[in-house]
Design a protein around this motif. Sequence first.
Motif, PDB file in Angstrom:
ATOM      1  N   VAL A 179       0.575  -1.316  -0.097  1.00  0.00           N
ATOM      2  CA  VAL A 179       0.127  -0.027  -0.166  1.00  0.00           C
ATOM      3  C   VAL A 179       0.741   1.259   0.129  1.00  0.00           C
ATOM      4  CG1 VAL A 179      -1.925  -1.188   0.968  1.00  0.00           C
ATOM      5  CG2 VAL A 179      -0.267  -0.040   2.528  1.00  0.00           C
ATOM      6  N   LEU A 180       2.234   1.043  -0.007  1.00  0.00           N
ATOM      7  CA  LEU A 180       3.023   2.263   0.074  1.00  0.00           C
ATOM      8  C   LEU A 180       3.459   2.502  -1.437  1.00  0.00           C
ATOM      9  CD1 LEU A 180       5.319   1.652   3.010  1.00  0.00           C
ATOM     10  CD2 LEU A 180       3.249   3.527   2.813  1.00  0.00           C
ATOM     11  N   ASP A 181       2.542   2.841  -2.438  1.00  0.00           N
ATOM     12  CA  ASP A 181       2.948   2.832  -3.635  1.00  0.00           C
ATOM     13  C   ASP A 181       3.703   3.917  -4.102  1.00  0.00           C
ATOM     14  OD1 ASP A 181       0.952   0.898  -4.050  1.00  0.00           O
ATOM     15  OD2 ASP A 181      -0.693   2.545  -4.268  1.00  0.00           O
ATOM     16  N   ASN A 182       3.810   4.960  -3.535  1.00  0.00           N
ATOM     17  CA  ASN A 182       4.751   6.290  -3.666  1.00  0.00           C
ATOM     18  C   ASN A 182       5.849   6.521  -2.903  1.00  0.00           C
ATOM     19  OD1 ASN A 182       2.936   7.008  -6.209  1.00  0.00           O
ATOM     20  ND2 ASN A 182       1.491   7.410  -4.739  1.00  0.00           N
ATOM     21  N   ALA A 183       6.079   5.790  -1.963  1.00  0.00           N
ATOM     22  CA  ALA A 183       7.175   5.825  -1.288  1.00  0.00           C
ATOM     23  C   ALA A 183       8.558   5.649  -1.694  1.00  0.00           C
ATOM     24  CB  ALA A 183       7.276   4.711  -0.019  1.00  0.00           C
ATOM     25  N   ALA A 184       9.511   6.654  -1.667  1.00  0.00           N
ATOM     26  CA  ALA A 184      10.863   6.748  -2.230  1.00  0.00           C
ATOM     27  C   ALA A 184      11.397   5.407  -2.439  1.00  0.00           C
ATOM     28  CB  ALA A 184      11.582   7.677  -1.629  1.00  0.00           C
ATOM     29  N   GLU A 185      11.239   4.664  -1.168  1.00  0.00           N
ATOM     30  CA  GLU A 185      12.055   3.110  -1.161  1.00  0.00           C
ATOM     31  C   GLU A 185      11.091   2.423  -0.027  1.00  0.00           C
ATOM     32  OE1 GLU A 185      15.980   1.363   0.873  1.00  0.00           O
ATOM     33  OE2 GLU A 185      16.131   3.199  -0.124  1.00  0.00           O
ATOM     34  N   VAL A 186      11.027   1.288  -0.040  1.00  0.00           N
ATOM     35  CA  VAL A 186      10.199   0.328   0.745  1.00  0.00           C
ATOM     36  C   VAL A 186      11.233  -0.937   0.815  1.00  0.00           C
ATOM     37  CG1 VAL A 186       8.216  -1.063   1.514  1.00  0.00           C
ATOM     38  CG2 VAL A 186       7.907   0.994   0.141  1.00  0.00           C
ATOM     39  N   GLU A 187      11.807  -1.060   2.098  1.00  0.00           N
ATOM     40  CA  GLU A 187      12.614  -2.219   2.435  1.00  0.00           C
ATOM     41  C   GLU A 187      11.870  -2.910   3.554  1.00  0.00           C
ATOM     42  OE1 GLU A 187      16.803  -2.611   4.668  1.00  0.00           O
ATOM     43  OE2 GLU A 187      16.550  -1.012   3.427  1.00  0.00           O
ATOM     44  N   PHE A 188      11.809  -4.396   3.378  1.00  0.00           N
ATOM     45  CA  PHE A 188      11.114  -5.273   4.432  1.00  0.00           C
ATOM     46  C   PHE A 188      12.095  -6.171   4.869  1.00  0.00           C
ATOM     47  CE2 PHE A 188       9.143  -9.114   5.204  1.00  0.00           C
ATOM     48  CZ  PHE A 188       8.182  -8.741   6.142  1.00  0.00           C
ATOM     49  N   HIS A 189      12.066  -6.597   5.795  1.00  0.00           N
ATOM     50  CA  HIS A 189      12.903  -7.680   6.613  1.00  0.00           C
ATOM     51  C   HIS A 189      11.936  -8.476   7.685  1.00  0.00           C
ATOM     52  CE1 HIS A 189      16.531  -6.570   4.777  1.00  0.00           C
ATOM     53  NE2 HIS A 189      16.255  -5.229   5.262  1.00  0.00           N
TER      54      HIS A 189
END
Length: 324
Positions: free
Chosen positions: A280-290
Motif C-alpha cells: 500500500v506504499l505505492d509512492n514511497a521513495a523506497e520500501v525495504e522489508f525484513h
Amino acid sequence: MPRTLIDKGRMRSVYRFAEGNMPASGDPVLLVPPLAAPSLCFDLRRGCSLAEHLVEQGRSTYLVDFGTVSFADRTLGLEHWIDDVLPHTIRAVSRDAGDRPVHVVAWCLGGIMSLLTAADQPGLPIASISTVAAPFDVTAIPLIAPMKPLVDFTQGWILTPAYRLLGGAPRALVKRAFQLSAIDKVVTKPYAILSHLDDADFLAQIEAVDRFTDNMIAYPGRTFGQLYHRFFRANDLAEGTFDLGGRRITLAEVKVPVLIIAGKGDSIAPERAVRHLVDVLDNAAEVEFHACPGGHLGVLAGRGARDTTWKHLDDFLAVHNPMA
C-alpha cells in the motif's frame, strides 16, 4: 538512559537522550511507541535498549512519551495524536536539532500512527520512517481472524457497550491481552526460569519484560472505538486508506523511504500482516522489508535484536541518515 525534556503538551512529553561517548551527529532519530504501551519499550534494559544503541553510535536520539490515560481522556480520538501530538513532536525535535529533518522509528501502533501522520501532513520535516511489528491486515492475525465473523454478525455490539461504559480499555485489560498473546510463554515461564537460574542475562530479560507489562497504559474510549471499528472490524488499513475527522488519509501519499520489520514469532503482528504494508506504499521513495526472529516485543528489544532488527535499522539509517 539519561534524558532531558524539550517539549510538553497534552498526552506528549518529548525527550532528548544525553549524548554518549561520541558527540551526536547526523539528523535526529525520533522513537515513537504505541498507545497503551510504556515508552520504555525502547529502553528496556542495558544491552536491550534501542535508545542506548543509537546514542552509543553517536546519533541524536529523541523519544516521545504519551503518558498515562485517565477517564477524563475518554473523548480523545486518534485525531489527537495524528493532528496534534505527532506533528508537534516532530517539529519540536527538528527545531531542537537545528531544524534538521527527522527520522522516525516506531513500534506497532506507533508505526501506524506515524505513517498516517506523514501521509496526512506531507509538509512535516520527516526524512524516513522505520516501523517494527506494525500490522496492516487484521485478517492475517490468528488471534483476531476467528473472532471477526462473530463481531461482524453482531455489528460490533460485543465490545461497544463495555468500552463506552468504562471510558476505554483499562490498563489491566491491556496488560492481560498482551500476556495472552504469548500465553505459551506465560505457561512455561516458571520452568524457563528454573532451567536458567545460572543465566543472569536471561533472568534480567524476564524481569525487564515483567516491568514492561506491569506499566501498560489504558486506551482512551474514543480511540479504542476507532481502533475496534475501523482497524479491526472494517480492516481499513488493508486498503491503505483511513477515514479520520471527515477526511480520507491515503498511505499512497507517503513519499519518504520506509523500512518495515516483522517478527517471525509475533502473534500480535504476524509477518504476513506486517508485510502487507509493502503493497500500500505505492509512492514511497523506497520500501525495504525484513522478517527477523522474535515475538512482538522481542523483535524490538529481545536479546538477539542487536544482531537482527537493529542491524537492519543501522544499515537503513547509514544510507538515509549518514553521520557527518
